[in-house]
Design a protein around this motif. Structure first.
Motif, mmCIF file in Angstrom:
data_model
loop_
_atom_site.group_PDB
_atom_site.id
_atom_site.type_symbol
_atom_site.label_atom_id
_atom_site.label_comp_id
_atom_site.label_asym_id
_atom_site.label_seq_id
_atom_site.Cartn_x
_atom_site.Cartn_y
_atom_site.Cartn_z
ATOM 1 N N GLU A 198 0.819 -1.301 0.012
ATOM 2 C CA GLU A 198 0.074 0.040 -0.008
ATOM 3 C C GLU A 198 0.879 1.288 -0.034
ATOM 4 O OE1 GLU A 198 -0.105 -2.299 2.447
ATOM 5 O OE2 GLU A 198 -1.672 -3.714 1.950
ATOM 6 N N ARG A 202 -0.219 4.995 -0.149
ATOM 7 C CA ARG A 202 -0.328 5.807 1.117
ATOM 8 C C ARG A 202 0.530 7.095 1.019
ATOM 9 N NH1 ARG A 202 -2.296 3.645 5.759
ATOM 10 N NH2 ARG A 202 -2.279 1.864 5.057
ATOM 11 N N ASN A 220 -13.095 17.110 3.450
ATOM 12 C CA ASN A 220 -14.377 16.801 3.146
ATOM 13 C C ASN A 220 -14.910 17.560 1.807
ATOM 14 O OD1 ASN A 220 -14.424 15.038 5.354
ATOM 15 N ND2 ASN A 220 -15.438 16.339 6.641
ATOM 16 N N THR A 235 -5.280 2.051 -4.237
ATOM 17 C CA THR A 235 -4.909 2.008 -3.090
ATOM 18 C C THR A 235 -5.169 3.622 -2.666
ATOM 19 O OG1 THR A 235 -3.330 0.304 -3.149
ATOM 20 C CG2 THR A 235 -3.018 1.720 -1.249
ATOM 21 N N LEU A 238 -8.982 4.529 -2.210
ATOM 22 C CA LEU A 238 -9.497 3.772 -1.033
ATOM 23 C C LEU A 238 -9.027 4.617 0.259
ATOM 24 C CD1 LEU A 238 -11.329 1.270 0.011
ATOM 25 C CD2 LEU A 238 -9.213 -0.030 0.439
ATOM 26 N N LEU A 239 -7.930 4.931 0.437
ATOM 27 C CA LEU A 239 -7.135 5.467 1.312
ATOM 28 C C LEU A 239 -7.591 6.983 1.476
ATOM 29 C CD1 LEU A 239 -3.479 4.225 1.839
ATOM 30 C CD2 LEU A 239 -5.412 3.488 3.172
ATOM 31 N N HIS A 241 -10.520 8.039 0.099
ATOM 32 C CA HIS A 241 -12.101 7.718 0.498
ATOM 33 C C HIS A 241 -12.158 7.695 1.959
ATOM 34 C CE1 HIS A 241 -16.178 6.386 0.160
ATOM 35 N NE2 HIS A 241 -15.887 5.571 1.000
ATOM 36 N N GLN A 242 -11.265 6.814 2.582
ATOM 37 C CA GLN A 242 -11.424 6.582 4.187
ATOM 38 C C GLN A 242 -11.188 7.867 4.825
ATOM 39 O OE1 GLN A 242 -8.763 3.432 4.235
ATOM 40 N NE2 GLN A 242 -10.464 1.794 3.894
ATOM 41 N N GLU A 243 -10.158 8.772 4.491
ATOM 42 C CA GLU A 243 -9.711 9.876 4.806
ATOM 43 C C GLU A 243 -10.820 11.157 4.937
ATOM 44 O OE1 GLU A 243 -6.707 9.838 6.166
ATOM 45 O OE2 GLU A 243 -5.962 11.910 6.517
ATOM 46 N N ASP A 264 -18.758 5.579 -4.294
ATOM 47 C CA ASP A 264 -18.712 4.552 -3.093
ATOM 48 C C ASP A 264 -17.398 3.655 -3.532
ATOM 49 O OD1 ASP A 264 -18.671 2.316 -1.419
ATOM 50 O OD2 ASP A 264 -20.314 1.130 -2.643
ATOM 51 N N PRO A 266 -15.100 1.675 -1.997
ATOM 52 C CA PRO A 266 -14.772 0.191 -1.711
ATOM 53 C C PRO A 266 -15.897 -0.712 -2.507
ATOM 54 C CG PRO A 266 -15.247 1.540 0.405
ATOM 55 C CD PRO A 266 -15.386 2.504 -0.655
#
Ligand code: NAD
Length: 426
Positions: A198, A202, A220, A235, A238-239, A241-243, A264, A266
């Motif tokens: 990752e 990252r 946001n 990767t 995803l990271l 989006h999670q942040e 979306d 994931p």
């Protein structure tokens, strides 16, 4: 530029990829007022090895493959760089990529020089056993030139953890003991590092966070568009989006998707894993890749392949930050247009250096025989990516140049300083 620079530059043909890489090198060297003697040394690779590799094919016949390893520079430590398998590999390409590794390692200030390897072959046409034989013979031919203190290969296009495991094993058989630190990107069970897979994505997240802070963007509200959904792009998507970033566009080779409210991620990655295509995905609008690159967003993150932002489309891209996940996604001609549009570029040799940074951690862990948990890897990666980001921005401010030129200048300055410090054994 002093005439010594121009004369030497003429010795290399203009159309070759090494020359195109060196255009940026030349510009940075000129701005730094680099000592012409140091310039002469840094402009050339230290060593280029061409190999003719006989391999017994599954039908019992032998085929001879051509392979290369170019070791560009050792001033700051052992050379470091990937090994690629592709029908398009050429010495010019490998030479350019080796130089790139020297600058990338210097930008993030890790103690490595640069190298790259390649074998002209089509891995899709070869059986696993043929690939293993090819890898082992290539490694055996390079025994005198690679090693933890000499040159440390890693995976690149069409090579993977398994290829690294074969290389490590072949080298170890000849050394008569296990030498894990001869390659990085190995499976975790035999000396690989946690967080390596990752790491590039990252690292991109970390530098994008710093850029957002610099411009006062709220995560946001920050719209992100990503080209590529593989190791780097997937990767990063995803990271991010999670942040809390709003990832509004993603492309892979099969198509491009857009959703102004945010994808979306994931769900989309799970869909891609299952179907191997974006076709049929119903939660977003399907658009062309050309349109995807021109979407209005705060961060555009090309993470697919080279030459995506060119003279033709550079004027139409509508981002505030261009974070280069891929190597060379922006052509030298497009650079000027992007710069004139006042787009803040996080250049590839900084933005995607998370991968080589964790490769460095893998080499360190192998040499210590002591393995870190994922949190330690990620914390140390964060430290390096953030400080490198500010080093590049600091250089850009100090010399009043754009961040791409600043990254090259920073790297060349570090390699030149260390070369001078060691002295030239001539
Ligand atoms: P990958 O093969 O895992 O993924 C590539 C992705 O790009 C795939 O989703 C593919 O479908 C997509 N793609 C390819 N061509 C495309 C096109 N024309 N339009 C839209 N999508 C396209 O590769 P990766 O490891 O993610 O590498 C991507 C880039 O990042 C390359 O330039 C590579 O050199 C660079 N890079 C990778 C790493 C790493 O650690 N993997 C480190 C540094 C730089």
């Amino acid at each position: 530029m002093p005439s010594a620079f121009v004369d030497d530059a003429k010795e290399i043909k203009e159309e070759n990829p090494f020359e195109s890489m060196m255009q940026r090198f030349d510009e940075a060297a000129g701005r730094l007022n680099l000592d012409p003697n140091i310039y002469k040394i840094l402009r050339w690779p230290n060593r280029e090895i061409t190999l003719y590799i006989p391999v017994m094919m599954d039908d019992g016949n032998y085929q001879v493959f051509t392979g290369y390893r170019v070791q560009h520079n050792f001033a700051r430590g052992p050379a470091k760089g990937g090994l690629r398998y592709s029908p398009d590999v050429s010495l010019d390409e490998v030479r350019a990529l080796a130089a790139w590794m020297t600058w990338k390692c210097a930008v993030v200030n890790i103690p490595f020089g640069g190298a790259k390897g390649g074998i002209i072959c089509d891995p899709r046409e070869m059986s696993p056993i043929e690939l293993e034989r090819l890898t082992r013979r290539y490694t055996a031919e390079l025994l005198d030139f690679i090693g933890p203190e000499k040159d440390v290969p890693a995976p690149d296009m069409n090579t993977n953890e398994q290829v690294m495991a074969w290389m490590m094993d072949t080298y170890s058989m000849h050394a008569r003991h296990t030498v894990t630190a001869v390659v990085t990107g190995k499976p975790i069970e035999i000396g690989g590092s946690r967080g390596r897979k990752e790491a590039t994505g990252r690292g991109l997240l970390f530098v994008c966070n710093e850029a957002c802070k610099k411009f006062g963007f709220r995560i946001n509200d920050t719209r992100v568009v990503i080209q590529g959904a593989g190791n780097v792009g997937g990767t990063a998507a995803l990271l991010m989006h999670q942040e809390g970033y709003k990832v509004i566009g993603i492309a892979d080779i099969t198509g491009s998707l857009f959703n102004s409210r945010g994808l979306d991620v994931p769900g989309l990655l799970a869909y891609l894993k299952e179907h191997k295509t974006v076709e049929g995905y119903s939660e977003a609008e399907h658009i062309s890749t050309a349109d995807l690159l021109e979407l209005e967003c705060e961060i555009l993150l090309p993470a697919a392949t080279e030459n995506q932002i060119t003279k033709q489309n550079a004027d139409r891209i509508r981002c505030r930050i261009l974070a280069e996940g891929a190597n060379g996604p922006t052509t030298a001609d497009a650079d000027e247009i992007v710069s004139a549009k006042n787009i803040f570029v996080i250049p590839d040799i900084l933005a995607n250096a998370g991968g080589v940074t964790v490769s460095y951690f893998e080499w360190v862990q192998d040499r210590m025989g002591f393995f870190w948990n994922e949190n330690t890897v990620n914390t140390r990666l964060h430290e390096i990516m953030v400080s490198s980001f500010h080093d590049v921005v600091g250089f850009a401010d100090k010399y009043r140049v754009n961040t791409r030129l600043a990254a090259y200048m920073l790297a060349i300055d570090r390699v030149a300083y260390d070369t001078r410090l060691r002295g030239i054994y001539a």
